[in-house]
Design an enzyme around this catalytic site. Sequence first.
Site, short mmCIF file in Angstrom:
data_model
loop_
_atom_site.label_atom_id
_atom_site.label_comp_id
_atom_site.label_asym_id
_atom_site.label_seq_id
_atom_site.Cartn_x
_atom_site.Cartn_y
_atom_site.Cartn_z
N LYS A 68 2.19 11.15 7.36
CA LYS A 68 1.40 10.87 8.56
C LYS A 68 1.92 11.54 9.83
CE LYS A 68 -1.19 7.05 6.74
NZ LYS A 68 -0.84 5.96 5.89
N ASP A 96 9.28 3.22 2.12
CA ASP A 96 8.06 3.95 2.43
C ASP A 96 7.77 3.76 3.91
OD1 ASP A 96 5.52 4.88 2.90
OD2 ASP A 96 4.62 4.00 1.09
N PHE A 142 0.85 -1.19 0.00
CA PHE A 142 0.00 0.00 0.00
C PHE A 142 0.88 1.23 0.00
CE2 PHE A 142 -2.34 3.59 1.58
CZ PHE A 142 -3.49 3.53 0.83
C1 LIG Z 1 -1.04 6.03 4.39
C2 LIG Z 1 0.06 5.52 3.54
C3 LIG Z 1 0.36 6.10 2.31
C4 LIG Z 1 -0.48 7.19 1.69
O1 LIG Z 1 -0.57 8.32 2.47
P1 LIG Z 1 -1.76 9.39 2.20
O2 LIG Z 1 -1.42 10.54 3.08
O3 LIG Z 1 -3.04 8.71 2.58
O4 LIG Z 1 -1.73 9.72 0.75
C5 LIG Z 1 1.44 5.61 1.61
N1 LIG Z 1 2.20 4.60 2.09
C6 LIG Z 1 1.93 4.03 3.27
C7 LIG Z 1 2.81 2.93 3.75
C8 LIG Z 1 0.85 4.44 4.04
O5 LIG Z 1 0.56 3.84 5.18
#
Ligand SMILES: *Cc1c(COP(=O)(O)O)cnc(C)c1O
Length: 430
Positions: free
Chosen positions: A277, A235, A147
């Site tokens: 986040k 990520d 994701f």
């Molecule tokens: C939440 C998330 C995203 C996307 O972030 P948004 O602010 O919702 O666009 C990308 N990668 C990971 C691992 C995430 O948990």
Amino acid sequence: MRSTTLHQSSQEFMNLEDRYGAHNYHPLPVVLTKGEGVYVWDVEGKRYYDFLSAYSALNQGHCHPRLVNALVEQASNLALTSRAFYNDQLGPYEKYVTEYFGFDKVLPMNSGAEAVETAIKLCRKWGYERKGIPNGEALIVVCGQNFHGRTTTIISFSSDPDAKGHFGPYTPGFISIPYNDLEALRKVLEENGNKVAGFLVEPIQGEAGVFVPDNAFLAGAAELCRTHQVLFMADEIQTGIGRTGSLLAVCGNCTCEGHCERQEATYIRPDVLILGKALSGGMYPVSAVLADDAIMGVIKPGQHGSTFGGNPIASHVAMEALEVLRDEKLTQNARRLGKLFRQRMQKLVDHSDLLVLVRGRGLLNAVVINDSPESSTAWDICVLLAKNGLLAKPTHGNIIRFAPPLVMTEEQLMECCDIIEQTFREYVMP
Ligand SMILES: *Cc1c(COP(=O)(O)O)cnc(C)c1O
């Protein structure tokens, strides 16, 4: 005229969202109006423990006074300049965040998906201009069940039919390998290495259900990337900022108290680090891509940007959010409480047929329910948890993620474990 919202019930607010909002989410039936630390309150005044933390954006807790203050202070002084001009917050933030994580440069964005997009563009450009990949042929290796966000390019390499279906045509240039499969990565790099610009990976797959890879996977992948001159891109949007009991999940079992000691044996240094986040403690959309000059240097004026990226509020709030993480030793707290949480859950797993296992690191954990991913069991349990005063959400059908704010105390955590225990018991024997 907007009608008064005084004394409207939860049902009325849910009806409004249902009637006027796109149905792109399926929320638990609870309407929140206030948050403080580890708690949220619904419009009827019922208090809950938040065990989702806005998908780990709220590591510093709801409405942290220092973050509220930082936001208000900066919002009333200077909110937005665009990058057409300099401002007096961005530079200090850039110095602060690069030193905090140990990289030469940062590229500021807003949402997580934007930061991932930025990393992909940076990686491709680096591939053409530094590695010498023929133009238009760069490949990026990704993992199954990933994701990384919701843009057209990102969902192009998703393996989730809901995320991907009927959103094509898709962006080409991605190769997917199974997560935690070092041999698959080795094979792909041996076969296409000269055209692969990067490997994009979540150090722990959060949305997929908190899958923690084998110890050797990340280190091995970073090593393979070095060998094949491929950018290792982590990520850490969900796993970073103390969530997993270290500053970053790629820090492994590093005990550096939130200061990234790069000599630490367990640290696997990404070439490109993606954050979002909790970078702002959930106060404001702030994301970032960090890399050293040899990589970030390929981006020149006019080639990438964002109107809001690096704005004064974002810069000011993010500095404060990182400072709070350090001052309150939230990383260490996540590590300590995480162990206690998994111990308590393991006891439940051992004594219940309803639960298959508990897994995770720090305060990013999940419990797998003994039922098919298509069943409603996990959802029903989450509804019952809410009734008992704890908010959590299923990730993939039969998996419940437990990720409270890192400002939780041990006493609160034990009370939460009692609630979870009680709820599972109630579910089996109503
Ligand atoms: C939440 C998330 C995203 C996307 O972030 P948004 O602010 O919702 O666009 C990308 N990668 C990971 C691992 C995430 O948990």
